[in-house]
Design an enzyme around this catalytic site. Sequence first.
Site, PDB file in Angstrom:
ATOM      1  N   GLY A   6       0.828  -1.212   0.000  1.00 25.06           N
ATOM      2  CA  GLY A   6       0.000   0.000   0.000  1.00 25.06           C
ATOM      3  C   GLY A   6       0.857   1.254   0.000  1.00 25.06           C
ATOM      4  N   GLY A  33       2.606   3.726   1.441  1.00 25.27           N
ATOM      5  CA  GLY A  33       3.098   4.004   2.787  1.00 25.27           C
ATOM      6  C   GLY A  33       3.672   5.397   2.920  1.00 25.27           C
ATOM      7  CE  LYS A  85       8.493   7.348  -4.605  1.00 26.01           C
ATOM      8  NZ  LYS A  85       9.052   6.678  -5.783  1.00 26.01           N
ATOM      9  CG  ASP A  90      10.290   8.459   7.468  1.00 21.70           C
ATOM     10  OD1 ASP A  90       9.922   7.924   6.397  1.00 21.70           O
ATOM     11  OD2 ASP A  90      11.359   9.087   7.577  1.00 21.70           O
ATOM     12  N   GLY A  91       7.023   7.549   6.252  1.00 21.71           N
ATOM     13  CA  GLY A  91       6.177   8.140   5.217  1.00 21.71           C
ATOM     14  C   GLY A  91       6.857   9.235   4.413  1.00 21.71           C
ATOM     15  NE  ARG A 113       1.072   1.110  -6.856  1.00 26.31           N
ATOM     16  CZ  ARG A 113       2.203   1.757  -6.685  1.00 26.31           C
ATOM     17  NH1 ARG A 113       3.331   1.109  -6.744  1.00 26.31           N
ATOM     18  NH2 ARG A 113       2.215   3.050  -6.436  1.00 26.31           N
ATOM     19  CG  ASP A 115       5.500  -3.406  -4.904  1.00 26.70           C
ATOM     20  OD1 ASP A 115       6.129  -4.459  -5.122  1.00 26.70           O
ATOM     21  OD2 ASP A 115       6.001  -2.419  -4.361  1.00 26.70           O
ATOM     22  CG  ASN A 116       8.030  -1.114  -7.442  1.00 25.01           C
ATOM     23  OD1 ASN A 116       7.191  -0.425  -6.870  1.00 25.01           O
ATOM     24  ND2 ASN A 116       9.180  -1.431  -6.887  1.00 25.01           N
ATOM     25  CG  ASP A 163       7.646   3.076  -7.172  1.00 21.66           C
ATOM     26  OD1 ASP A 163       7.271   4.263  -7.210  1.00 21.66           O
ATOM     27  OD2 ASP A 163       7.270   2.291  -6.289  1.00 21.66           O
TER      28      ASP A 163
HETATM   29  P1  AMP Z   1       9.109   1.056  -2.972  1.00 23.36           P
HETATM   30  O1  AMP Z   1      10.386   0.346  -2.651  1.00 23.36           O
HETATM   31  O2  AMP Z   1       9.252   2.552  -3.040  1.00 23.36           O
HETATM   32  O3  AMP Z   1       8.409   0.496  -4.149  1.00 23.36           O
HETATM   33  O4  AMP Z   1       8.173   0.815  -1.710  1.00 23.36           O
HETATM   34  C1  AMP Z   1       7.769  -0.446  -1.263  1.00 23.36           C
HETATM   35  C2  AMP Z   1       6.759  -0.280  -0.146  1.00 23.36           C
HETATM   36  O5  AMP Z   1       7.350   0.357   0.975  1.00 23.36           O
HETATM   37  C3  AMP Z   1       5.556   0.563  -0.509  1.00 23.36           C
HETATM   38  O6  AMP Z   1       4.436   0.042   0.160  1.00 23.36           O
HETATM   39  C4  AMP Z   1       5.928   1.920   0.045  1.00 23.36           C
HETATM   40  O7  AMP Z   1       4.805   2.715   0.302  1.00 23.36           O
HETATM   41  C5  AMP Z   1       6.644   1.531   1.313  1.00 23.36           C
HETATM   42  N1  AMP Z   1       7.591   2.579   1.762  1.00 23.36           N
HETATM   43  C6  AMP Z   1       8.760   2.942   1.165  1.00 23.36           C
HETATM   44  N2  AMP Z   1       9.358   3.928   1.861  1.00 23.36           N
HETATM   45  C7  AMP Z   1       8.552   4.214   2.911  1.00 23.36           C
HETATM   46  C8  AMP Z   1       8.620   5.141   4.008  1.00 23.36           C
HETATM   47  N3  AMP Z   1       9.632   5.992   4.136  1.00 23.36           N
HETATM   48  N4  AMP Z   1       7.609   5.130   4.890  1.00 23.36           N
HETATM   49  C9  AMP Z   1       6.567   4.287   4.765  1.00 23.36           C
HETATM   50  N5  AMP Z   1       6.454   3.401   3.781  1.00 23.36           N
HETATM   51  C10 AMP Z   1       7.423   3.353   2.853  1.00 23.36           C
HETATM   52 MG    MG Z   2       6.870   0.864  -5.179  1.00 23.47          MG
END
Ligand code: AMP
Ligand code: MG
Length: 483
Positions: free
Chosen positions: A87, A89, A110, A122-123, A180, A249-250, A259
Amino acid sequence: MNIGWRFDNSYAQLPHTFFASMALNPVEEPKLVILNEQLASELGLSAVALQSEEAVQEFAGNKEPVGSSPLAQAYAGHQFGHFNMLGDGRAILLGEHITPDNERVDIQLKGAGRTPFSRGGDGRAALGPMLREYIISEAMHALGIPTTRSLAVVTTGEAIMREYALQGAILTRVAKSHLRVGTFQYAARWGTEEELKTLADYAIQRHFPMIQNEGNRYIKFLEYVIEKQAELIAKWQLVGFIHGVMNTDNMTISGETIDYGPCAFMDKYDPQTVFSSIDTHGRYAYQNQPNMALWNLARLAESLLPLIHHDSAQAIKMAEQALQQFPKLYEANLFAGMRLKLGLLTEETQDIELIDELLQWMKVNEADYTNTFRALTLGKFEDNPVFQLETFVQWRQKWQERLQRQTQSLELVQRTMRQSNPAIIPRNHRVEEALDLASEGNLKPLQQLLKVLAQPFAYTAEQEMYATLPPASSCAYRTFCGT
Ligand code: AMP
Ligand code: MG
């Protein structure tokens, strides 16, 4: 200030299983770092209004744009082969903007803070990785490769903690949609069959409206996604792009690249090239990208089985037939593209051999992928001793003879090659240099790099310095996921 937003939020109308409505997470002191004026104009937004304080507040998630309906999307995904609930995040979908051409695009922030899907994170996002996504996604777009786009980056005025403190930043991402493969995995695992159907119909309506009234539309839907991905991955391979994290998911349903984490372009031609520091087994190496795409598409097919046919054995058979098309479609796209890169305007059966011999030669001699095609395009071989090798001279001879067997003019051959071989790509050392200086507040090199990358097929003198390789270094380039 009238920015020009025309929001219409269809995703927010889906069953609640698919998202969490969000209040924005304001940040302390937002500042605009970069704005994509060209994209703004294509979207029908006012570049002047987008420079205003109000727009900066919107890009930072401090103020809701009029008509938006912020939410975080739910999705799952196989990460390096392991299934997880994921999801958004750290992303918030503001909603869908309708462009002057009546196209519907997602507007997503983002790095916009925690959501119900943040798990331990930390989002937030750091300035370097957000600018990196901006540079590479815009470079990909200019290369003619379907991709999400980057409208703006703002800093938040807040520090985020990674290995050490970094400047927080938010990227405004524009996409045909953020659906996705993982969205369908999520629906198949945790939704009802009715919800899965609603999601599939929604995706069809958004991306493949021509099949929306067909009775057997779900198998067609799968076939279309397969076709789009076969085209996309062939385009990646043709420019030497390595995504780095091809988790399910990507991978988008629309066929856009999404991504940009630890991605990079290959320098010397080596099919085993991996950049990502976390990809220790080379799962997502250059040569594995087509297979990994197929693996991901198989996960999409599995998710769609209940919709494809009520008899599961029959559904599996139909899905397998659709998946079997992927290697053929991919290879057809790849060879069509390779032919153009070599100026081959007719087809001969030995063309595949000619192409393979060149690639093999590049590998053995560690020749730079982009610059070899660049040299062939320009007919300029003096400046690099590797092109003086007898093996290369022999290959060129064979290639010349092949060109002479076609009737098309040399002028057309050259034009085709210029349109098919980028004079420049985002070289890793140039990208890193621009990012380092940008983090210190000097945006000039970044802007200059973006300007050059916006015209990869222009073959201008200004581009020469961007085509050069980094000084030889003993350690391989690594990209990091800690974004
Ligand atoms: P990504 O590697 O960017 O494709 O992210 C994989 C998953 O990790 C996704 O669900 C993102 O929303 C979550 N995510 C990545 N970085 C963060 C973050 N700093 N805080 C919360 N969720 C994250
Ligand atoms: Mg991703």
